[in-house]
Design a protein around this motif. Sequence first.
Motif, short mmCIF file in Angstrom:
data_model
loop_
_atom_site.label_atom_id
_atom_site.label_comp_id
_atom_site.label_asym_id
_atom_site.label_seq_id
_atom_site.Cartn_x
_atom_site.Cartn_y
_atom_site.Cartn_z
N GLY A 80 0.56 -1.32 0.07
CA GLY A 80 -0.09 0.25 0.03
C GLY A 80 0.71 1.20 -0.13
O GLY A 80 0.19 1.71 -0.70
N GLU A 81 1.62 1.06 0.80
CA GLU A 81 2.83 2.84 0.40
C GLU A 81 3.60 2.04 -0.25
O GLU A 81 4.01 3.74 -1.04
N ASP A 82 3.85 0.99 -0.64
CA ASP A 82 4.42 1.70 -2.24
C ASP A 82 3.72 2.30 -3.47
O ASP A 82 3.86 2.70 -4.35
N LEU A 83 2.37 2.09 -3.01
CA LEU A 83 1.21 2.51 -4.08
C LEU A 83 0.78 3.84 -4.54
O LEU A 83 1.46 5.01 -5.15
N VAL A 84 1.40 4.74 -3.02
CA VAL A 84 0.73 5.53 -2.73
C VAL A 84 2.69 6.44 -2.92
O VAL A 84 1.98 7.64 -3.94
N ALA A 85 3.54 5.91 -2.60
CA ALA A 85 4.97 6.39 -2.74
C ALA A 85 4.98 6.83 -4.13
O ALA A 85 5.02 8.16 -5.51
N GLN A 86 4.75 5.75 -5.27
CA GLN A 86 4.51 6.18 -6.37
C GLN A 86 3.20 6.75 -7.91
O GLN A 86 3.97 7.67 -8.35
N TRP A 87 1.93 6.79 -6.50
CA TRP A 87 1.32 8.18 -7.40
C TRP A 87 1.70 9.60 -6.88
O TRP A 87 1.77 10.19 -7.84
N LEU A 88 2.10 8.93 -5.85
CA LEU A 88 3.15 11.12 -5.91
C LEU A 88 3.92 11.08 -5.99
O LEU A 88 4.09 12.45 -6.91
N GLN A 89 4.75 10.46 -6.27
CA GLN A 89 6.16 10.35 -7.95
C GLN A 89 5.27 11.56 -8.77
O GLN A 89 5.40 12.12 -9.61
N SER A 90 4.08 10.07 -9.07
CA SER A 90 3.96 10.17 -10.58
C SER A 90 3.02 12.05 -11.13
O SER A 90 2.26 12.29 -11.19
N THR A 91 2.42 12.92 -9.33
CA THR A 91 2.54 13.72 -9.45
C THR A 91 3.13 14.82 -9.08
O THR A 91 2.22 16.21 -8.53
N VAL A 109 3.32 11.36 4.95
CA VAL A 109 1.41 10.62 4.70
C VAL A 109 1.40 9.95 5.77
O VAL A 109 2.51 8.53 5.66
N GLU A 110 1.29 9.42 6.38
CA GLU A 110 0.77 7.96 7.19
C GLU A 110 -0.80 6.70 6.15
O GLU A 110 -1.74 7.64 5.50
N VAL A 111 -0.11 5.85 5.62
CA VAL A 111 -0.87 5.13 4.62
C VAL A 111 -1.32 3.72 5.69
O VAL A 111 -0.97 3.35 6.30
N LYS A 112 -3.28 3.79 5.44
CA LYS A 112 -3.24 2.59 5.60
C LYS A 112 -3.81 2.05 4.98
O LYS A 112 -5.28 2.38 4.34
N THR A 113 -3.77 1.00 4.84
CA THR A 113 -4.53 -0.13 4.34
C THR A 113 -4.49 -1.55 4.97
O THR A 113 -4.41 -1.79 5.20
N ARG A 114 -6.43 -1.58 4.32
CA ARG A 114 -6.83 -2.25 4.50
C ARG A 114 -7.86 -3.32 3.89
O ARG A 114 -7.81 -2.72 2.51
N SER A 115 -8.68 -4.06 4.32
CA SER A 115 -9.13 -5.03 3.01
C SER A 115 -10.61 -4.80 3.63
O SER A 115 -10.99 -3.92 4.22
#
Length: 173
Positions: free
Chosen positions: A10-21, A75-81
Amino acid sequence: MHCPNSGQLGEDLVAQWLQSTGWIILHRRFSSRWGEIDIIAEYTRKAEEAEEAGEQGSRGAVREFSTQQSLLAFVEVKTRSSGSWDVGGRSAITPQKQAKIWRTAGIFLAQYPEKADYSCRFDVAIVYCQRISKNLTGVTANQEALATSSVPGYKFKLQEYILAAFDSSIDNG
């Protein structure tokens, strides 16, 4: 359902999204004795961007941002089902958790005094992990979510990114 390494993915996804913006990731999992911050990112705004924003926003905000071109996001990342008990991670950001993040941000700024005058905010990213049958990989934009990624058997969706989710003037007592 338990996805292995779901927090890190989940953190990887958020980091990649932030970089893309346009954000630069300064640290991942920055730790202090008070706690950990999942992502610390910096955005540097060009003077022209500040002027364009001023045409649409208030002039006072532009003058303030013109002198302060860089912004830090803790950034606090919360990954949940999907069936998580804590409202997709929102209720896990308690006042005590906020205070720990705030104190850890203070440690970061003390270690990097050149960034101490930057504008700062505390964001929260909500990522949902869902079991799937396809074995897709990669990060793509999605209308349902800000971004998605997949690993064998699971799909991750950056469902919500909450800007300035809590205030830095937390009672530290």
